[in-house]
Design a protein around this motif. Structure first.
Motif, PDB file in Angstrom:
ATOM      1  N   CYS A  33       1.095  -1.171  -0.205  1.00 17.83           N
ATOM      2  CA  CYS A  33       0.114   0.024   0.155  1.00 17.83           C
ATOM      3  C   CYS A  33       0.764   0.884   0.400  1.00 17.83           C
ATOM      4  O   CYS A  33       1.585   1.297   0.716  1.00 17.83           O
ATOM      5  N   ILE A  34       0.626   2.268  -0.778  1.00 17.70           N
ATOM      6  CA  ILE A  34       1.544   2.749  -1.028  1.00 17.70           C
ATOM      7  C   ILE A  34       0.684   4.199  -0.750  1.00 17.70           C
ATOM      8  O   ILE A  34      -1.006   4.089  -1.100  1.00 17.70           O
ATOM      9  N   GLY A  35       0.925   5.569  -1.552  1.00 20.57           N
ATOM     10  CA  GLY A  35      -0.472   7.038  -1.027  1.00 20.57           C
ATOM     11  C   GLY A  35       0.239   7.641  -2.341  1.00 20.57           C
ATOM     12  O   GLY A  35       0.501   6.414  -3.920  1.00 20.57           O
ATOM     13  N   ASN A  36      -0.557   8.372  -2.683  1.00 19.81           N
ATOM     14  CA  ASN A  36      -0.776   9.085  -4.267  1.00 19.81           C
ATOM     15  C   ASN A  36       0.703   9.981  -4.483  1.00 19.81           C
ATOM     16  O   ASN A  36       0.069  11.290  -4.240  1.00 19.81           O
ATOM     17  N   ASP A  37       1.411   9.719  -4.043  1.00 18.31           N
ATOM     18  CA  ASP A  37       2.835  10.810  -3.734  1.00 18.31           C
ATOM     19  C   ASP A  37       4.082  10.792  -5.489  1.00 18.31           C
ATOM     20  O   ASP A  37       3.863   9.766  -5.469  1.00 18.31           O
ATOM     21  N   SER A  38       5.027  11.668  -4.858  1.00 18.02           N
ATOM     22  CA  SER A  38       6.240  11.888  -5.277  1.00 18.02           C
ATOM     23  C   SER A  38       6.862  10.476  -5.100  1.00 18.02           C
ATOM     24  O   SER A  38       7.682  10.303  -5.984  1.00 18.02           O
ATOM     25  N   CYS A  39       6.603  10.358  -3.563  1.00 25.90           N
ATOM     26  CA  CYS A  39       7.302   9.250  -3.033  1.00 25.90           C
ATOM     27  C   CYS A  39       6.580   7.744  -3.283  1.00 25.90           C
ATOM     28  O   CYS A  39       7.448   7.108  -3.664  1.00 25.90           O
ATOM     29  N   ALA A  40       5.638   7.514  -3.999  1.00 23.15           N
ATOM     30  CA  ALA A  40       5.734   6.645  -3.966  1.00 23.15           C
ATOM     31  C   ALA A  40       5.470   5.970  -5.907  1.00 23.15           C
ATOM     32  O   ALA A  40       6.364   5.192  -6.165  1.00 23.15           O
ATOM     33  N   LYS A  41       5.685   7.284  -6.276  1.00 22.90           N
ATOM     34  CA  LYS A  41       6.176   7.715  -8.091  1.00 22.90           C
ATOM     35  C   LYS A  41       7.940   6.835  -7.596  1.00 22.90           C
ATOM     36  O   LYS A  41       8.226   6.179  -8.958  1.00 22.90           O
ATOM     37  N   LYS A  42       8.362   7.435  -6.935  1.00 26.61           N
ATOM     38  CA  LYS A  42       9.533   7.063  -6.787  1.00 26.61           C
ATOM     39  C   LYS A  42      10.215   4.762  -6.437  1.00 26.61           C
ATOM     40  O   LYS A  42      11.039   4.764  -7.228  1.00 26.61           O
ATOM     41  N   LEU A  43       8.854   4.885  -5.652  1.00 24.43           N
ATOM     42  CA  LEU A  43       9.465   3.769  -4.609  1.00 24.43           C
ATOM     43  C   LEU A  43       8.884   3.251  -6.204  1.00 24.43           C
ATOM     44  O   LEU A  43       9.280   1.758  -6.346  1.00 24.43           O
ATOM     45  N   ILE A  44       7.384   3.037  -7.428  1.00 24.03           N
ATOM     46  CA  ILE A  44       7.485   2.336  -8.069  1.00 24.03           C
ATOM     47  C   ILE A  44       8.722   1.933  -9.038  1.00 24.03           C
ATOM     48  O   ILE A  44       8.415   1.316 -10.338  1.00 24.03           O
ATOM     49  N   ASP A  61      -5.527  10.115   0.452  1.00 26.39           N
ATOM     50  CA  ASP A  61      -5.416  10.864   1.650  1.00 26.39           C
ATOM     51  C   ASP A  61      -3.989  10.504   2.731  1.00 26.39           C
ATOM     52  O   ASP A  61      -4.184  11.232   4.168  1.00 26.39           O
ATOM     53  N   THR A  62      -3.171   9.126   2.359  1.00 23.05           N
ATOM     54  CA  THR A  62      -2.130   9.315   3.859  1.00 23.05           C
ATOM     55  C   THR A  62      -0.759   9.589   2.323  1.00 23.05           C
ATOM     56  O   THR A  62      -0.853   8.678   1.181  1.00 23.05           O
ATOM     57  N   SER A  63       0.091   9.712   2.568  1.00 24.13           N
ATOM     58  CA  SER A  63       1.277   9.247   2.743  1.00 24.13           C
ATOM     59  C   SER A  63       1.843   8.492   2.317  1.00 24.13           C
ATOM     60  O   SER A  63       1.880   7.565   3.149  1.00 24.13           O
ATOM     61  N   THR A  64       2.655   7.793   0.878  1.00 25.16           N
ATOM     62  CA  THR A  64       3.353   6.930   1.040  1.00 25.16           C
ATOM     63  C   THR A  64       4.449   6.669   2.681  1.00 25.16           C
ATOM     64  O   THR A  64       5.440   7.627   2.743  1.00 25.16           O
ATOM     65  N   GLY A  65       4.882   5.504   2.764  1.00 24.97           N
ATOM     66  CA  GLY A  65       5.758   5.977   3.754  1.00 24.97           C
ATOM     67  C   GLY A  65       7.112   5.710   3.357  1.00 24.97           C
ATOM     68  O   GLY A  65       7.201   5.812   2.152  1.00 24.97           O
ATOM     69  N   LYS A  66       8.048   5.880   4.376  1.00 23.29           N
ATOM     70  CA  LYS A  66       9.623   5.713   4.200  1.00 23.29           C
ATOM     71  C   LYS A  66      10.413   5.643   5.857  1.00 23.29           C
ATOM     72  O   LYS A  66       9.989   5.697   6.448  1.00 23.29           O
ATOM     73  N   CYS A  67      11.960   5.076   4.734  1.00 20.68           N
ATOM     74  CA  CYS A  67      12.566   5.031   6.090  1.00 20.68           C
ATOM     75  C   CYS A  67      14.029   5.605   5.181  1.00 20.68           C
ATOM     76  O   CYS A  67      14.282   5.823   4.457  1.00 20.68           O
ATOM     77  N   ALA A  68      13.970   6.237   6.587  1.00 18.38           N
ATOM     78  CA  ALA A  68      15.108   7.196   6.650  1.00 18.38           C
ATOM     79  C   ALA A  68      16.715   6.277   6.737  1.00 18.38           C
ATOM     80  O   ALA A  68      16.757   5.711   8.501  1.00 18.38           O
TER      81      ALA A  68
END
Length: 109
Positions: A33-44, A61-68
């Motif tokens: 599950c991802i959000g509809n944002d730039s992080c999702a595009k990068k992940l895909i 309505d939710t951001s894609t998860g991230k890990c730093a």
């Protein structure tokens, strides 16, 4: 300074390594599950570049998860923000386009 973005998360990282070892395009798949944002595009984009087929539920309505991963000398620390990953629903697995992905799998991780 040197920020590097990669498709990640424990299971997706495992799929990326398995795909690298198998070296046959589309031999691995990832459902999540991802959000509809730039992080999702990068992940895909990163997963596709690595040859992993992805099948995502999108939470608008939710951001894609991230890990730093913070690295200083030889020490590292992970900071996670799961966001959309926490919202995965069983209904997504029951969709006609998703069923063949997991039902034909030889290994589910």
């Amino acid at each position: 300074k040197n920020v590097k973005y990669i498709a990640g998360g424990s299971t997706l990282n495992t799929m990326r390594v398995a795909q690298w070892m198998i070296r046959s395009q589309g031999a691995t798949s990832f459902i999540g599950c991802i959000g509809n944002d730039s992080c999702a595009k990068k992940l895909i984009s990163c997963a596709k570049k690595d040859g992993v087929d992805t099948y995502f539920q999108v939470e608008k309505d939710t951001s894609t998860g991230k890990c730093a991963c913070l690295i200083v000398d030889k020490e590292r620390s992970l900071v996670t923000d799961l966001q959309a990953a926490r919202k995965y629903r069983l209904e997504h697995l029951k969709q006609p386009k998703i069923i063949p992905v997991w039902s034909k799998a030889k290994i589910i991780y």
